[in-house]
Design an enzyme around this catalytic site. Structure first.
Site, mmCIF file in Angstrom:
data_model
loop_
_atom_site.group_PDB
_atom_site.id
_atom_site.type_symbol
_atom_site.label_atom_id
_atom_site.label_comp_id
_atom_site.label_asym_id
_atom_site.label_seq_id
_atom_site.Cartn_x
_atom_site.Cartn_y
_atom_site.Cartn_z
ATOM 1 N N HIS A 139 0.849 -1.141 -0.050
ATOM 2 C CA HIS A 139 0.092 -0.152 -0.020
ATOM 3 C C HIS A 139 1.072 1.357 0.025
ATOM 4 O O HIS A 139 2.178 1.238 0.605
ATOM 5 C CB HIS A 139 -0.941 0.087 1.152
ATOM 6 N N ASP A 179 -7.972 -5.139 -0.062
ATOM 7 C CA ASP A 179 -8.418 -6.100 -1.284
ATOM 8 C C ASP A 179 -8.277 -7.345 -0.847
ATOM 9 O O ASP A 179 -8.975 -8.270 -1.555
ATOM 10 C CB ASP A 179 -7.800 -5.457 -2.439
HETATM 11 N N1 CMC Z 1 3.968 -7.903 -4.139
HETATM 12 C C1 CMC Z 1 5.160 -7.737 -4.049
HETATM 13 N N2 CMC Z 1 6.084 -6.782 -4.034
HETATM 14 C C2 CMC Z 1 5.644 -5.593 -3.818
HETATM 15 C C3 CMC Z 1 4.050 -5.470 -3.763
HETATM 16 C C4 CMC Z 1 3.315 -6.501 -4.070
HETATM 17 N N3 CMC Z 1 1.881 -6.522 -3.871
HETATM 18 N N4 CMC Z 1 3.648 -4.064 -3.520
HETATM 19 C C5 CMC Z 1 5.071 -3.554 -3.381
HETATM 20 N N5 CMC Z 1 5.899 -4.398 -3.792
HETATM 21 C C6 CMC Z 1 7.411 -4.047 -3.755
HETATM 22 C C7 CMC Z 1 7.666 -3.147 -5.115
HETATM 23 O O1 CMC Z 1 8.087 -4.151 -6.070
HETATM 24 C C8 CMC Z 1 8.796 -2.509 -4.471
HETATM 25 O O2 CMC Z 1 10.011 -3.345 -4.431
HETATM 26 P P1 CMC Z 1 11.369 -2.898 -4.661
HETATM 27 O O3 CMC Z 1 11.826 -1.831 -3.676
HETATM 28 O O4 CMC Z 1 12.169 -3.895 -4.648
HETATM 29 O O5 CMC Z 1 11.497 -2.191 -6.192
HETATM 30 C C9 CMC Z 1 8.440 -2.048 -3.036
HETATM 31 O O6 CMC Z 1 7.735 -3.245 -2.495
HETATM 32 C C10 CMC Z 1 7.809 -0.811 -2.862
HETATM 33 O O7 CMC Z 1 6.697 -0.719 -3.721
HETATM 34 P P2 CMC Z 1 5.960 0.556 -4.507
HETATM 35 O O8 CMC Z 1 5.831 0.130 -5.811
HETATM 36 O O9 CMC Z 1 7.083 1.539 -4.493
HETATM 37 O O10 CMC Z 1 4.879 0.887 -3.704
HETATM 38 P P3 CMC Z 1 3.876 1.964 -4.199
HETATM 39 O O11 CMC Z 1 3.698 2.683 -3.096
HETATM 40 O O12 CMC Z 1 4.359 2.688 -5.310
HETATM 41 O O13 CMC Z 1 2.878 1.071 -4.468
HETATM 42 C C11 CMC Z 1 0.714 -0.266 -4.704
HETATM 43 C C12 CMC Z 1 1.480 0.825 -3.958
HETATM 44 C C13 CMC Z 1 -0.408 -0.461 -3.802
HETATM 45 C C14 CMC Z 1 0.397 0.046 -6.205
HETATM 46 C C15 CMC Z 1 1.674 -1.765 -4.829
HETATM 47 O O14 CMC Z 1 1.961 -1.966 -3.607
HETATM 48 C C16 CMC Z 1 0.948 -2.617 -5.524
HETATM 49 O O15 CMC Z 1 1.031 -2.582 -6.918
HETATM 50 N N6 CMC Z 1 0.245 -3.576 -5.052
HETATM 51 C C17 CMC Z 1 -0.422 -4.713 -5.600
HETATM 52 C C18 CMC Z 1 -1.898 -4.178 -6.054
HETATM 53 C C19 CMC Z 1 -2.782 -3.951 -5.019
HETATM 54 O O16 CMC Z 1 -3.049 -4.842 -4.205
HETATM 55 N N7 CMC Z 1 -3.573 -2.895 -4.865
HETATM 56 C C20 CMC Z 1 -4.386 -2.509 -4.051
HETATM 57 C C21 CMC Z 1 -4.277 -1.382 -2.886
HETATM 58 S S1 CMC Z 1 -5.119 -1.157 -1.431
HETATM 59 C C22 CMC Z 1 -6.757 -0.429 -2.368
HETATM 60 C C23 CMC Z 1 -6.565 1.063 -2.700
HETATM 61 O O17 CMC Z 1 -6.507 1.721 -1.849
HETATM 62 O O18 CMC Z 1 -6.710 1.197 -3.844
#
Ligand code: CMC
Length: 408
Positions: free
Chosen positions: A291, A345
């Protein structure tokens, strides 16, 4: 409202006029990809402490609300920043019930939709179309009359969205429309229209809890999109159409559908380890985890996990819950130190499945609930409005030559 640069969740550094080089000079713009460190609105609706895993609506802990409140009471709380008296709650419920029905022209429109339409495409189109049949759907104004109009539009949008979703699903399943029942609350009425039979109290309560948990969540992407739209003084229907489109993405509201698809793909608890470890090795995302704000357990997921176990047991779907738990164990072992925990989710997928809701309707369910949060934020925006207009960092060429077509 000031736009301030912050250290996430810690301190807010506002630009003091006395530190500016000239009194009229704007603060120097800074680049904040994804706006993760930008505060772009005031709100009194929800508070999030992502480090501690806290979510409050108007100061009340989300767990307390899930255990004690109803969706309608939560809507009142979010829109009025106080809990209602019985009379106030009854008045809101009656006002919502009076608006459940949608115009016949909208039923005709649903009939014209392809049966294989993506539900969020259908919902986005229908929310937009509601404006065509609302004579009170003019653009927003920030004066008291304009705010009252925005509130009337909000009431209609929250009341009619369940009717749109349930009857689109009936249309694509080849079933006759079921008109809303104005004696029921929103959760019961939705399941009644969706299934054509009155749900058990436990099922209606289960959905009601999901609606409470999803109702608001700070300046998430769809709420931000809604506020950007309303800040131009467009109308609530336009703002909600924007929000539905933004919620649809798999990085936002679309993740709950992806979680269910993953559970179906895995199929059995024996296959969980290979599947999840393989994804992690390939550096693929595990949907339902991570998140932007929570770097601890998402408090909505805490509650939903307990609830999902109960409803999975009651409906003979314990296998799904056990698979989810195993996935969680593997992801936490690999990623908890990076702040990756289940988000709302993850366990809402199992919960919606157990409530008999089809997987491709999950994101619509999120929209059904979040509509109240989106509307509340838009009203807050109108009450203290300023056009939301950030800047882009231009990385292209300058003084380029315009070559005539024949020379390109
Ligand atoms: N599975 C595996 N690795 C993850 C995941 C995941 N679901 N989420 C983040 N990471 C890793 C990511 O690859 C990154 O690793 P590294 O530092 O090695 O590159 C690290 O954690 C930080 O992630 P980020 O992409 O910088 O985090 P963000 O804040 O930009 O993204 C997110 C947040 C929700 C888009 C992302 O966690 C994600 O894509 N999750 C899966 C989709 C999901 O479940 N979305 C629903 C969010 S909750 C409902 C809502 O409020 O909308």
């Amino acid at each position: 409202m000031s736009v301030a640069q912050i250290q996430p969740q810690v301190t807010i550094t506002t630009v003091s006029p006395t530190t500016m080089s000239t009194p009229a000079a704007p603060a120097a713009p800074f680049y904040d990809k994804g706006l993760a460190n930008t505060v772009a609105a005031d709100t009194q609706m929800s508070f999030i402490d992502g480090g501690k895993g806290v979510l409050e609506y108007v100061g009340i802990d989300i767990d307390t609300l899930a255990r004690n409140s109803t969706y309608e009471e939560t809507v009142y709380l979010l829109w009025n920043r106080k809990l209602p008296t019985k009379a106030e709650l009854d008045a809101l419920k009656s006002a919502l019930q009076a608006e459940y029905e949608i115009p016949d022209a909208i039923y005709d429109m649903i009939k014209s939709f392809p049966k294989d339409a993506v539900p969020m495409h259908a919902l986005r189109t229908l929310v937009s179309a509601l404006a065509l049949h609302d004579k009170d759907a003019e653009s927003s104004e920030t004066n008291p009359a304009g705010i009252e109009r925005a509130k009337r539009q909000s009431l209609r949008l929250v009341a009619k969205t369940p009717t749109l979703i349930a009857n689109f699903d009936r249309h694509r399943s080849g079933k006759a429309f079921v008109r809303p029942d104005k004696s029921m609350d929103i959760a019961t009425n939705f399941l009644w229209m969706l299934n054509g039979e009155k749900p058990t109290d436990a099922m209606a309560k289960g959905l009601d809890i999901c609606l409470i948990l999803h109702a608001d969540h700070g300046l998430n992407a769809s709420t931000f999109a809604a506020r950007v739209t309303i800040a131009t003084l467009s109308d609530m229907y336009s703002a909600m159409t924007t929000a539905v489109g933004t919620l649809k993405g798999p990085l936002h509201g679309g993740a709950n559908e992806e979680v269910m698809i993953m559970l179906d793909e895995i199929g059995s608890i024996e296959k969980v380890d290979d599947y999840v470890k393989g994804k992690l090795e390939r550096k693929e995302l595990i949907m339902g985890f991570g998140h932007r704000v929570y770097k601890a357990y998402d408090p909505r997921a805490t509650y939903l996990k307990t609830f999902a176990k109960q409803i999975a047991t009651d409906t003979g779907n314990l296998r799904l819950f056990e698979m989810s738990q195993r996935i969680e164990g593997i992801v936490l072992a690999a990623k908890a130190d990076k702040g990756i925990f289940p988000n709302v989710d993850f366990y809402s997928a199992t919960t919606y499945h157990c409530l008999g809701i089809k997987t491709d309707l999950f994101t619509c369910m999120f929209a059904l609930s979040r509509m109240s949060g989106w509307c509340g934020h838009c009203i807050e925006q109108l009450m203290d409005n300023r056009l939301i207009r950030p800047q882009a960092k231009y990385n292209g060429p300058h003084a380029a030559t315009y070559a005539p077509m024949a020379q390109r």
